[in-house]
Design an enzyme around this catalytic site. Structure first.
Site, short mmCIF file in Angstrom:
data_model
loop_
_atom_site.label_atom_id
_atom_site.label_comp_id
_atom_site.label_asym_id
_atom_site.label_seq_id
_atom_site.Cartn_x
_atom_site.Cartn_y
_atom_site.Cartn_z
N ASP A 1 68.70 -8.96 -44.72
CA ASP A 1 69.28 -7.09 -45.56
C ASP A 1 68.73 -6.16 -45.52
O ASP A 1 68.00 -6.41 -46.30
CB ASP A 1 71.16 -7.24 -46.06
CG ASP A 1 70.91 -6.79 -47.55
OD1 ASP A 1 70.04 -7.07 -48.54
OD2 ASP A 1 71.82 -5.68 -47.27
N SER B 1 68.02 -5.78 -64.29
CA SER B 1 67.88 -4.51 -64.27
C SER B 1 67.57 -4.41 -65.98
O SER B 1 68.51 -4.71 -66.88
CB SER B 1 69.17 -4.18 -63.88
OG SER B 1 69.16 -2.76 -63.49
N ASP C 1 74.04 -9.29 -48.52
CA ASP C 1 73.02 -10.21 -48.78
C ASP C 1 74.40 -11.81 -48.55
O ASP C 1 73.40 -12.55 -48.15
CB ASP C 1 72.88 -10.25 -50.38
CG ASP C 1 72.11 -9.23 -50.78
OD1 ASP C 1 71.94 -9.20 -50.16
OD2 ASP C 1 72.24 -9.30 -51.88
N HIS D 1 62.20 -3.54 -60.51
CA HIS D 1 63.75 -3.94 -59.90
C HIS D 1 62.87 -5.06 -58.32
O HIS D 1 64.46 -5.57 -58.28
CB HIS D 1 63.86 -2.61 -58.84
CG HIS D 1 65.88 -2.77 -58.47
ND1 HIS D 1 66.87 -2.97 -59.12
CD2 HIS D 1 65.99 -2.66 -56.49
CE1 HIS D 1 67.63 -2.94 -58.04
NE2 HIS D 1 67.10 -3.02 -57.33
N SER E 1 68.93 3.72 -46.33
CA SER E 1 70.24 3.75 -45.59
C SER E 1 71.17 1.86 -45.40
O SER E 1 70.61 1.28 -45.01
CB SER E 1 69.52 4.38 -44.54
OG SER E 1 69.77 5.95 -44.80
N SER F 1 73.50 -5.62 -59.23
CA SER F 1 73.78 -4.10 -60.18
C SER F 1 73.52 -3.18 -59.68
O SER F 1 72.23 -2.85 -58.37
CB SER F 1 72.75 -4.34 -61.10
OG SER F 1 71.85 -3.83 -60.72
N HIS F 2 73.96 -2.55 -59.92
CA HIS F 2 73.70 -0.87 -59.51
C HIS F 2 73.88 0.55 -60.52
O HIS F 2 74.69 1.22 -60.25
CB HIS F 2 75.06 -0.50 -57.56
CG HIS F 2 74.10 -0.04 -57.16
ND1 HIS F 2 74.54 1.04 -55.72
CD2 HIS F 2 73.35 -0.74 -56.17
CE1 HIS F 2 73.42 1.02 -54.80
NE2 HIS F 2 72.29 -0.04 -54.62
#
Length: 709
Positions: free
Chosen positions: A261, A520, A109, A34, A306, A86-87
């Site tokens: 970030d 991903s 970002d 990743h 977090s 991507s998530h």
């Protein structure tokens, strides 16, 4: 979490000792697929990322592209930032929070470049729409995107929704963000000077999202929805909104030297990559990190993902001013360390828990040398087609049906820049600072790349460029999100290699630099691998903000521009009625086609323009019909009605001769018929005549709303 033996040996050799438990976990996450792109980076050199318009290319949190200045009044160049993320795994385990935090991450970002986010797109891929689990995931993902994007005040203006059986065990959620910045406000994720302070601003650090990068780098297990839930972050859009506004104030005041970030691998990933990029080290005191939960250990503090947190590089004399702005927005603020020479060092309770070379940590992961098998296309086995039943099946298919149920949940007008709303070929944003219309198109068609990864990916790039051209814009730049299955399987890696090369080749042919992106892999589950999916988010530019609509006006001649093919591979027709075929042949002069179409779309006699893609002419014509306008058209045969060759468009014009002249030597122009004012599509296909009114078409195309409301 466990560092693989082969990687542990490399780390031990470099450090001259065994890594601490915190170091081992940090290497495992930053060297994961990743974060490190171990299987894909060897392929990514295929992309061309350069151009006069490119200010910041791949390697930063977001790319930066220069906009053409059409008003001539600005003293400073106007830039747009582009990023995509991507998530996927998190959105399967927890669709609401997985999708919501995907939005939050790509927005941060954008912030880290000094930009203000002005638009989002979402490209979503799910299993068969007839499955209850698919509808559960779709509902949760859309709600998560809507709640987060609406709360932070960033409009979601475009995207795509696709259904394919092979996403059943692993949906994809790809989110892109466009931001606005000028040359004076631009910052990057490259540390500037030793002695500058590292300041953490935003929410407190908790234990959510631990090991998220590692989790995203392995196949989804059968029990992922319960066992992997701790790896999914929890979002707080109201804190993100405060962070957006605080970031603006920090940039306005010139207080930020660099920024990153906190996303994958948390604080450890953001801070180590920031200093490594600048050729520096860091000294960080983990005890100073403001924490949400008691008794957190160093591994948790370093790797927790977090949300709503930024790491800033700040001059020592500016730290108090940064803290004052953070306090004004009720955000946490910790001076956690400083940029240094030498190693990346973290201390906890006065003990050193991390002491490693930053370049080795950030960029030292070895690349994988994987076998690949080149995929083959299916042999032709076309079915006999009944035009009337095929038209109804294709127009009402979930892939080609209206996505109004999705985008009506998004606030797509907040910010007062949206000049063309969702539901058209591309969104148009008014960039008044430059007098320029910014067009955005995003998505992919998995049926195309499943049939033919290389040619399907070329078609995806051409399709997005055609969307922009249909609104009168020429492409400017693109970012990609390359999704694939387990790369250790040669056939899967062969398909992934095909989409990389296909996307790269067509973008090069179109002179569109690919300025950033995301990879991903390991999107594989007990249900099998996903189709290779090359989501592309492309922006274009035009003078002014007006664009021809996709709906018929009713007063002009209806033309089809672009090369047709006699192949049905990857088409919705075959998905509905069965059979197979090879993928259509794409035009060799794609760039000329796109440029000419953009010029025609902007011409005064042009009344409407709509590209031809999923579902072919059948769907494109149906989408152009309204209660007040229709068309009386003829098509030679069923294949011409349903084949999906991209790079084509329907043009309604009062001057068909001018369109033919513009496309002379570029692409054929076929007269289909005339637009009407009776709200009916009258269609003749090889002797078969259909007449479908706007109400019937709307009923066919509203399948998502019908089934989900």
């Amino acid at each position: 979490m466990s560092l693989p033996d082969s990687d542990r040996e490399l780390v031990t050799a470099e450090l001259g000792r065994d890594p601490t438990s915190t170091e081992a976990a940090l290497f495992e996450n930053l060297w994961s697929e990743h974060c490190a792109y171990r299987s894909s980076r060897p392929l990514l050199s295929a992309f061309s990322s350069e151009g006069d318009q490119v200010v910041v290319g791949p390697g930063d949190d977001a790319a930066v592209v220069r906009l053409p200045d059409n008003d001539g009044e600005s003293d400073s160049e106007t830039y747009v930032t582009m990023g995509i993320e991507s998530h996927n795994h998190p959105s399967y385990v927890d669709p609401y929070d997985g999708a919501a935090t995907g939005v939050g991450g790509i927005v941060r970002d954008t912030l880290s470049m000094g930009a203000y986010p002005i638009a989002l797109t979402d490209s979503l891929y799910f299993g068969g729409f007839d499955r209850e689990h698919t509808r559960y995931l779709l509902d949760g993902v859309v709600e998560g995107i809507a709640d987060y994007g609406n709360a932070i005040g960033v409009p979601t203006v475009g995207g795509s929704v696709e259904f394919h059986d092979d996403y059943e065990g692993n949906p994809l959620v790809n989110v892109a963000c466009v931001g606005l910045v000028d040359e004076e406000r631009l910052v990057t994720a490259e540390a500037q000077a030793a002695g500058n302070k590292l300041v953490l601003v935003g929410n407190a650090t908790g234990r959510d999202g631990l090991g998220g990068a590692s989790f995203a780098s392995e196949d989804l297990a059968e029990d992922a929805e319960t066992e992997d839930r701790p790896a999914v972050q929890v979002g707080d859009p109201y804190s993100e909104k405060l962070l957006i506004e605080a970031n603006e104030d920090l940039i306005d005041a010139g207080l930020i030297q660099s920024a990153r970030d906190l996303g994958a691998a948390g604080l450890g990933g953001a801070s180590s990559e920031l200093v490594a990029k600048g050729g520096f080290g860091a000294r960080i005191d983990l005890d100073r990190v403001h924490q949400r939960e008691p008794n957190m250990n160093p591994l948790e503090i370093v790797l927790a993902e977090s949300q709503e947190r930024m790491c800033y590089e700040v001059r020592p004399e500016d730290v108090d001013a940064v803290a004052d702005i953070a306090e004004r927005y009720d955000l946490g603020c910790s001076v956690i360390g400083e940029v240094s020479e030498g190693n990346y060092v973290c201390r906890f309770n006065s003990e050193t828990v991390v002491d490693v070379p930053p370049e080795f940590l950030a960029d030292g992961a070895p690349m994988n040398d994987l076998d690949s098998v080149e995929p083959t296309q299916p042999e032709p086995d076309r079915p006999d087609v009944d035009v009337e039943s095929a038209f109804e099946a294709v127009v009402s298919a979930p892939n080609t049906a209206s996505k109004r149920w999705v985008y009506r949940q998004y606030d797509h007008e907040v910010g007062a820049r949206t000049a063309l709303l969702p539901g058209d070929d591309a969104a148009v944003l008014a960039i008044r600072e430059a007098g320029t219309g910014l067009t955005i198109s995003a998505g992919a068609v998995p049926a195309w790349t499943d049939c033919a990864p290389y040619d399907g990916a070329r078609a995806v790039a051409l399709e997005n460029a055609t969307n922009l051209a249909a609104k009168g814009a020429t492409p400017l730049a693109a970012v990609d999100c390359l999704n694939g299955g387990n790369p250790e399987k040669p056939d899967v890696y062969g398909g992934f290699k095909g989409i990389v090369d296909g996307l790269a080749d067509m973008c090069r042919d179109l002179s569109v630099p690919v300025v950033g992106g995301n990879v991903s892999l390991y999107n594989d589950s007990v249900a099998g691998p996903i189709p290779p999916t090359p989501t592309l988010a492309m922006v274009g530019a035009k003078e002014g903000y007006d664009a021809p609509p996709a709906a018929f006006d009713g007063e002009g001649t209806v033309l089809l521009v672009g090369d047709e093919s006699d192949a049905l591979g990857g088409s919705e027709l075959l998905a509905q009625v069965g059979g197979s075929d090879r993928f259509p042949t794409l035009p060799e002069n794609a760039s000329d086609v796109v440029t000419t179409l953009a010029s025609v779309a902007d011409a005064d006699p042009t009344l409407a323009v709509h590209d031809v893609s999923n579902g072919g002419l059948a769907v494109a014509l149906a989408e152009m019909v309204t209660a007040e306008s229709g068309a009386d058209v003829a098509v030679e045969d069923p294949v011409a009605l349903f084949e999906e060759t991209p790079g084509r468009a329907i043009v309604e014009t009062t001057d068909p001769d001018a369109v033919e002249e513009a496309f002379d030597g570029v692409a054929p122009v076929t007269t289909l018929g005339e637009a009407t004012e009776d709200g009916t599509l009258s269609l003749s296909v090889d002797g078969t005549k259909l007449a479908v009114d706007a109400e019937t078409i709307a009923s066919l195309r509203d399948v998502l709303a019908t089934e989900l409301d």
